[in-house]
Design an enzyme around this catalytic site. Structure first.
Site, mmCIF file in Angstrom:
data_model
loop_
_atom_site.group_PDB
_atom_site.id
_atom_site.type_symbol
_atom_site.label_atom_id
_atom_site.label_comp_id
_atom_site.label_asym_id
_atom_site.label_seq_id
_atom_site.Cartn_x
_atom_site.Cartn_y
_atom_site.Cartn_z
ATOM 1 N N HIS A 224 0.860 -1.197 0.000
ATOM 2 C CA HIS A 224 0.000 0.000 0.000
ATOM 3 C C HIS A 224 0.887 1.235 0.000
ATOM 4 O O HIS A 224 1.447 1.611 1.038
ATOM 5 C CB HIS A 224 -0.926 -0.010 1.225
ATOM 6 C CG HIS A 224 -1.894 1.136 1.283
ATOM 7 N ND1 HIS A 224 -3.255 0.951 1.413
ATOM 8 C CD2 HIS A 224 -1.712 2.481 1.253
ATOM 9 C CE1 HIS A 224 -3.857 2.131 1.460
ATOM 10 N NE2 HIS A 224 -2.931 3.077 1.370
ATOM 11 N N HIS B 179 1.592 5.287 -2.319
ATOM 12 C CA HIS B 179 1.033 6.327 -3.198
ATOM 13 C C HIS B 179 2.188 6.948 -3.977
ATOM 14 O O HIS B 179 2.662 8.049 -3.649
ATOM 15 C CB HIS B 179 0.303 7.386 -2.376
ATOM 16 C CG HIS B 179 -0.942 6.900 -1.707
ATOM 17 N ND1 HIS B 179 -2.196 7.030 -2.270
ATOM 18 C CD2 HIS B 179 -1.133 6.264 -0.530
ATOM 19 C CE1 HIS B 179 -3.110 6.510 -1.463
ATOM 20 N NE2 HIS B 179 -2.481 6.026 -0.391
ATOM 21 N N HIS C 217 -9.468 2.064 0.745
ATOM 22 C CA HIS C 217 -9.149 2.763 1.994
ATOM 23 C C HIS C 217 -10.425 2.785 2.836
ATOM 24 O O HIS C 217 -11.423 3.407 2.443
ATOM 25 C CB HIS C 217 -8.741 4.213 1.728
ATOM 26 C CG HIS C 217 -7.426 4.398 1.044
ATOM 27 N ND1 HIS C 217 -7.119 3.843 -0.174
ATOM 28 C CD2 HIS C 217 -6.331 5.119 1.415
ATOM 29 C CE1 HIS C 217 -5.897 4.205 -0.531
ATOM 30 N NE2 HIS C 217 -5.391 4.981 0.416
ATOM 31 N N GLU D 222 -10.556 5.577 7.595
ATOM 32 C CA GLU D 222 -9.343 6.266 8.046
ATOM 33 C C GLU D 222 -9.763 7.451 8.914
ATOM 34 O O GLU D 222 -9.632 8.615 8.551
ATOM 35 C CB GLU D 222 -8.506 6.719 6.851
ATOM 36 C CG GLU D 222 -7.110 7.186 7.244
ATOM 37 C CD GLU D 222 -6.243 7.558 6.052
ATOM 38 O OE1 GLU D 222 -5.125 8.042 6.284
ATOM 39 O OE2 GLU D 222 -6.678 7.375 4.896
ATOM 40 N N ASP E 140 2.473 3.293 2.958
ATOM 41 C CA ASP E 140 1.519 4.356 2.677
ATOM 42 C C ASP E 140 2.252 5.539 2.040
ATOM 43 O O ASP E 140 3.076 5.356 1.168
ATOM 44 C CB ASP E 140 0.739 4.750 3.926
ATOM 45 C CG ASP E 140 -0.622 5.373 3.615
ATOM 46 O OD1 ASP E 140 -1.044 5.310 2.447
ATOM 47 O OD2 ASP E 140 -1.264 5.896 4.524
ATOM 48 N N ASN E 141 1.979 6.757 2.493
ATOM 49 C CA ASN E 141 2.522 7.952 1.841
ATOM 50 C C ASN E 141 3.975 8.200 2.221
ATOM 51 O O ASN E 141 4.450 7.749 3.260
ATOM 52 C CB ASN E 141 1.680 9.171 2.215
ATOM 53 C CG ASN E 141 0.252 9.043 1.724
ATOM 54 O OD1 ASN E 141 -0.503 8.214 2.223
ATOM 55 N ND2 ASN E 141 -0.116 9.850 0.760
#
Length: 440
Positions: free
Chosen positions: A75, A77, A226, A229, A329-330
């Protein structure tokens, strides 16, 4: 310290005195075994205490260091990564991140901008020892015509180094429109992509999930959403996803990321959701670093330490039989100001945050949460294990134990891909200065 690509010469080497967690072979066990490993022609040929170098064959003494599979980051981005220098998130909030990323996307996300930032991020991940990445791509109509072809080119360019998968990321309003979801699914299909979106406590969350499942079923796509969150205990999109999958008898693979609200719900409500998620075979991905960064952040000027950190119930999910993974993630964007797509860092921090170090007999089994388990749930060709006959894609660590692994960043790791040690010199941030600006 960078590991030299000339750590050993030739196509055959025996790794001596290695320590292999059973989880490195995909086994659900907390055991660690000492072994030697023969690598030749890019593959693992033998594992065992009796494996010794042939005359003239190269060897590398691991000195009791841990040897683990190359890692899976299920996961991320990649389209957002490394924009922090030009677009910071002053208050660190989730809503602020949404707004600021949207503005940056409108102003800057050209093909060149996305390509350069993606390539930089992938070089970081490769150097750290990652072999497979799934990335969510913002997929509103205007952006997907730019981002997806660039991703497709990047996937071809990186095919022999990192296996890449794309997921369409759309917002809740689009998810609530079945025809829009179908349009996204139609776009995703030729790219071999996955259907996804992001939704939390929305009045039409159940409809949104039904639309995602219906379109995924119609187009033969897997799902990656997602979910929840938020710290709002009323958010139940994860439950709706599981219930809809069961009602529709959907047979694809489904994955849900974040699932923060599970941690704020009552024990009986959370247990009901976990039962449904397990029955529906939805894999859950915890994103501990990003969730810790965003959740329970107080308004600017407030003097209160965050208390509710939003980490989903990884232990309860795992105990119920659910597939649980952890991922990055990010990276260096308004949703998370830090990170480098380093899954060793993610694992080390997850151990602290979720306290997965006890019971100690099970601790090493959590290694599968960033190797074999996400590889299987995402249907990567790379299976995230060290096994005879498989490609020799692995990471050699100086750490000899759980404590040593989690006490230092393992910056001196050796990354082996197709049997050869790669150069682990990270790309310099200054490469992006002309694109995102130099730090002030």
């Amino acid at each position: 310290m960078a590991a030299s690509a000339a750590s050993w010469a030739g196509d055959s080497v025996v790794l001596l005195n290695a320590r292999l967690p059973d989880a490195a072979r995909g086994l659900a066990s907390g055991k660690v075994q000492s072994a030697n490993v023969r690598i030749a022609d890019g593959k693992v040929l033998a594992i065992g205490a009796d494996v010794t170098p042939e005359p003239g064959e190269a060897s590398h003494d691991c000195r009791g260091g841990l040897v683990v599979p190359a890692l899976v980051d299920v996961h991320t981005h990649l389209d957002k990564g490394h924009i922090w220098t030009r677009t910071e998130n002053p208050d660190g909030s989730f809503l602020g991140a949404l707004r600021l990323v949207g503005a940056d996307r409108q102003a800057h996300w050209s093909a060149e901008d996305i390509e350069r930032r993606m390539d930089f991020a992938l070089r970081c991940a490769f150097t750290h020892g990652t072999a497979a990445i799934r990335t969510h791509l913002d997929s509103d109509p205007a952006q997907r015509v730019v981002s997806w072809p660039i991703f497709d080119n990047m996937r071809d360019a990186w095919r022999d180094r990192i296996e890449l998968q794309p997921v369409a990321l759309i917002g809740p309003d689009s998810m609530c429109d079945l025809e829009e979801v179908r349009a996204v699914a139609r776009w995703v299909k030729p790219f071999g992509g996955v259907l996804g979106g992001a939704i939390a406590n929305h009045p039409d969350a159940r409809t949104a999930m039904a639309n995602i499942v219906k379109a995924a079923d119609e187009f033969g796509l897997d799902i990656d959403v997602h979910c929840d969150e938020t710290l709002d205990p009323e958010a139940s999109s994860l439950l709706y996803l599981a219930e809809t999958i069961l009602e529709a008898k959907y047979e694809g693979h489904a994955q849900a990321g974040h699932c923060c609200s599970l941690a704020t719900q009552s024990a009986d409500v959370a247990a009901r959701t976990i039962d449904k998620v397990t029955e529906a075979k939805v894999a859950v991905v915890s994103l501990p670093l990003c969730n810790m960064y965003l959740q329970d952040r107080q308004p600017e000027g407030a003097v209160r330490t965050p208390r509710l950190r939003g980490i989903t119930l990884v232990k309860e999910l795992k105990a119920a039989g659910c597939t649980v993974a952890v991922a990055s993630d990010n990276t260096r964007d308004p949703f998370y100001a830090y990170g480098d797509l380093d899954m060793v860092e993610v694992f080390r921090e997850a151990a602290r945050i979720a306290q997965i170090d006890h019971p100690s007999d099970d601790a090493w089994d959590w290694l599968r949460a960033l190797t074999a388990l996400p590889a299987a749930s995402a249907r990567f060709a790379y299976d995230g294990t060290i096994a005879v006959g498989h490609a020799a894609d692995l990471v050699i660590l100086r750490a000899r134990s759980w404590s040593e692994l989690h006490s230092r960043p393992q910056a001196d790791r050796i990354v082996v891909r197709s049997g050869r040690a790669i150069d682990t010199t990270l790309p310099d941030y200054s490469e992006l200065d002309g694109l995102i600006g130099a730090p002030s």
